[in-house]
Scaffold this active site. Structure first.
Site, mmCIF file in Angstrom:
data_model
loop_
_atom_site.group_PDB
_atom_site.id
_atom_site.type_symbol
_atom_site.label_atom_id
_atom_site.label_comp_id
_atom_site.label_asym_id
_atom_site.label_seq_id
_atom_site.Cartn_x
_atom_site.Cartn_y
_atom_site.Cartn_z
ATOM 1 N N CYS A 108 0.792 -1.259 -0.157
ATOM 2 C CA CYS A 108 -0.014 0.129 -0.004
ATOM 3 C C CYS A 108 0.831 1.189 -0.038
ATOM 4 C CB CYS A 108 -0.764 0.011 1.079
ATOM 5 S SG CYS A 108 -2.107 -1.372 1.233
ATOM 6 N N HIS A 244 -2.538 7.137 3.556
ATOM 7 C CA HIS A 244 -3.042 5.984 2.994
ATOM 8 C C HIS A 244 -4.615 5.899 3.468
ATOM 9 C CE1 HIS A 244 -3.930 2.171 1.571
ATOM 10 N NE2 HIS A 244 -3.599 1.362 2.488
ATOM 11 N N ASN A 274 -10.315 1.082 0.850
ATOM 12 C CA ASN A 274 -8.875 0.924 0.645
ATOM 13 C C ASN A 274 -8.556 0.441 -0.541
ATOM 14 O OD1 ASN A 274 -6.326 0.197 1.090
ATOM 15 N ND2 ASN A 274 -6.673 -0.510 2.898
#
Ligand code: ACO
Length: 322
Positions: A108, A244, A274
């Site tokens: 990520c 993030h 996400n």
């Protein structure tokens, strides 16, 4: 290094929490307070390559550069249907660029790892303009019978054209493989006649949500403080902290820790879920599109992911507002 153009592309199919509760034992009442997610976009008849190409073309157009001006293409991607060639090959072909390209997997945090590589290329004199694309279809890593993982994710692609700036980009990257088991996704490859079937292969993502949550907050606090110290900046020098988008509560925890106003922490997780390494550039592009970023603004980017890896960087906005 400065950002001179951005673009994004998301799937057309929007999935609400109520739609998930039609086939999973979950609810809007459970998902929203724990994650901040209301809806997410999920790939149906598009391909991830389609989205990556669309985002790249938009970023290139936004930068005002031509394909021939791009010296390198870097694509951040954890996994997609093509093991090879790399996603960046499809991007090169469709954008008309002729430069070298490769993909990276920084989980990520991949977009920040790609920025760091780009900055190093620029400061070694090997490139002036680089196209960075983050494209992820995390919804395909999930077991859609498991409510613990599948409600958290969405798909999408976002791109940025970055250009040389005399000052090197302040960055901090960390990795701690002692925690590699908190997020894992193993994929089966072809079986040769010379091996026994690997019964241990789990075909969907395993996520230890509470451990990830704890580590994300701990690492982000540590990295942001260290990065500001390294750059000799105060939190007030930063226009936006762009974290993030894994969980709105993680963003809130960092914001409270830094004692900065919530407006400095824009979020998109309510409608994106996400999206792994695409989340930070998606957030940048959406924020820029609202006219909220101006030439010279400093953006502090922070992300964390499987490995366990973290990355934080301060980038300059190098164009007039979008
Ligand atoms: N709907 C309803 N109930 C659920 C769901 C769901 N979707 N998922 C779990 N539950 C249940 C659990 O079974 C558990 O039930 P029990 O108490 O009867 O055993 C209960 O809800 C509580 O579960 P917890 O795991 O304790 O819930 P928590 O408050 O920790 O929230 C969450 C879980 C949202 C996953 C949180 O831990 C989190 O966001 N962690 C970070 C996850 C993350 O960032 N993932 C991204 C990984 S990749 C990356 O971006 C780094």
């Amino acid at each position: 290094m400065k950002i001179i153009g951005t673009g994004r592309a998301v799937p057309k199919h929007t999935v609400s929490n109520d739609m998930l509760s039609e086939f999973l034992d979950t609810s809007d009442e459970w998902i929203v307070p724990r994650t901040g997610i209301h809806t997410r976009q999920i790939i149906t008849d598009e391909t991830l390559q389609d989205l990556a190409i669309e985002a790249s073309k938009k970023a290139l157009a936004d930068s005002g550069l031509e394909a021939k001006d791009i010296d390198f293409i870097l694509c951040s991607n954890v996994a997609n249907n093509y093991v090879t060639p790399a996603m960046s090959a499809f991007i090169q072909e469709a954008t008309g660029c002729t430069c070298p390209f490769f993909d990276i997997n920084g989980a990520c945090a991949g977009f920040i790892y790609a920025l760091d590589i780009a900055d190093a290329y620029m400061h070694s004199g090997r490139a002036k303009n680089i196209l960075i694309v983050a494209a992820e279809e995390v919804t395909k890593f999930c077991n859609w019978k498991q409510r613990e993982t599948s409600v958290l994710f969405g798909d999408g692609a976002a791109a940025a054209v970055v250009s040389y700036d005399a000052e090197p980009m302040p960055v901090i990257l960390t990795g701690d493989a002692n925690y590699k088991d908190v997020i894992t996704y193993r994929r089966k490859l072809e079986q040769t006649p010379f091996e026994q079937p690997d019964k241990a292969v789990n075909e969907a993502m395993i996520l230890k949500g509470r451990d990830v949550f704890r580590m994300a907050v701990t690492c982000a606090k540590r990295d942001i403080k260290a990065l500001l110290d390294k750059a000799g900046l105060q939190p007030s020098d930063i226009k936006y902290f762009m974290l993030h988008q894994a969980n709105k509560r993680i963003v809130d925890a960092i914001q409270e820790h830094l004692e900065m106003p919530a407006e400095k922490f824009p979020t998109i997780i309510d409608h994106s879920g996400n999206t792994s390494s695409a989340s930070v550039p998606l957030l940048i592009d959406e924020t820029a599109e609202k006219g909220m970023i101006n030439e010279g603004d400093l953006l502090l980017l922070d992300a964390f992911g499987a490995g366990f890896v973290t990355g934080a960087a301060i980038v300059k906005w190098g164009k007039k507002s979008k």
